[in-house]
Write a protein that holds these residues in place. Structure first.
Motif, PDB file in Angstrom:
ATOM      1  N   ASP A  86     -59.755 -53.625 -13.462  1.00  0.00           N
ATOM      2  CA  ASP A  86     -59.751 -54.372 -14.714  1.00  0.00           C
ATOM      3  C   ASP A  86     -59.011 -55.682 -14.479  1.00  0.00           C
ATOM      4  N   VAL A  87     -59.677 -56.821 -14.664  1.00  0.00           N
ATOM      5  CA  VAL A  87     -59.049 -58.107 -14.361  1.00  0.00           C
ATOM      6  C   VAL A  87     -58.102 -58.572 -15.454  1.00  0.00           C
ATOM      7  N   ILE A  88     -58.246 -58.045 -16.656  1.00  0.00           N
ATOM      8  CA  ILE A  88     -57.352 -58.434 -17.745  1.00  0.00           C
ATOM      9  C   ILE A  88     -56.081 -57.606 -17.629  1.00  0.00           C
ATOM     10  N   GLY A  89     -54.963 -58.283 -17.713  1.00  0.00           N
ATOM     11  CA  GLY A  89     -53.688 -57.587 -17.584  1.00  0.00           C
ATOM     12  C   GLY A  89     -53.142 -57.649 -16.172  1.00  0.00           C
ATOM     13  N   HIS A  90     -53.997 -57.943 -15.206  1.00  0.00           N
ATOM     14  CA  HIS A  90     -53.544 -58.127 -13.836  1.00  0.00           C
ATOM     15  C   HIS A  90     -53.247 -59.605 -13.621  1.00  0.00           C
ATOM     16  N   SER A 141     -58.783 -66.207 -11.955  1.00  0.00           N
ATOM     17  CA  SER A 141     -58.415 -66.651 -10.605  1.00  0.00           C
ATOM     18  C   SER A 141     -59.339 -65.997  -9.578  1.00  0.00           C
ATOM     19  N   GLU A 142     -59.299 -66.498  -8.352  1.00  0.00           N
ATOM     20  CA  GLU A 142     -60.077 -65.874  -7.283  1.00  0.00           C
ATOM     21  C   GLU A 142     -59.598 -64.449  -7.043  1.00  0.00           C
ATOM     22  N   GLN A 143     -58.280 -64.219  -7.183  1.00  0.00           N
ATOM     23  CA  GLN A 143     -57.732 -62.875  -7.010  1.00  0.00           C
ATOM     24  C   GLN A 143     -58.291 -61.928  -8.066  1.00  0.00           C
ATOM     25  N   GLN A 144     -58.376 -62.393  -9.306  1.00  0.00           N
ATOM     26  CA  GLN A 144     -58.933 -61.569 -10.366  1.00  0.00           C
ATOM     27  C   GLN A 144     -60.413 -61.281 -10.117  1.00  0.00           C
TER      28      GLN A 144
END
Length: 116
Positions: free
Chosen positions: A102-106, A90-93
């Motif tokens: 870290d974008v994974i898990g968020h 996503s744009e947020q990630q």
């Protein structure tokens, strides 16, 4: 990151990229390796081997644009998954990635009117 486009998709290319590659070379990566249309309404994000630089390629309806970010002291927390060629985030990630998270898990936070 403020941009002149609001992309429908954001793709992270999971393999490392030689940062001598310019726009034309990255278009080839998108179309041949990722098997995606480089002219689509999307951002394509690439990372170098040291994980301290990012390039973001996108089509802005008049031509291709390339955005470049270099970290001075730290490294990007680039996701690693040998089974994936690319990862749709996503744009947020993407914002989290650019901010050093870290974008994974968020996952994006969603609130309703009652705050629950």
């Amino acid at each position: 990151m403020k941009m002149f486009v609001e992309p429908a998709d954001v793709y992270l290319y999971m393999d490392i990229v030689d940062f001598r590659k310019s726009i034309n070379d990255l278009i080839v990566v998108v179309e041949q390796n990722m098997e995606l249309n480089a002219f689509r309404d999307a951002l394509f994000v690439f990372c170098n081997k040291k994980r301290d630089k990012l390039k973001i390629l996108y089509w802005d309806k008049t031509g291709f644009a390339l955005w470049y970010k270099r970290l001075e002291k730290h490294r990007f927390k680039w996701p690693v998954d040998a089974n994936l060629q690319h990862l749709n985030v996503s744009e947020q990630q993407l914002q989290w990635l650019l901010s050093g998270y870290d974008v994974i898990g968020h996952q994006p936070l969603h609130y309703n009117a009652s705050g629950l």
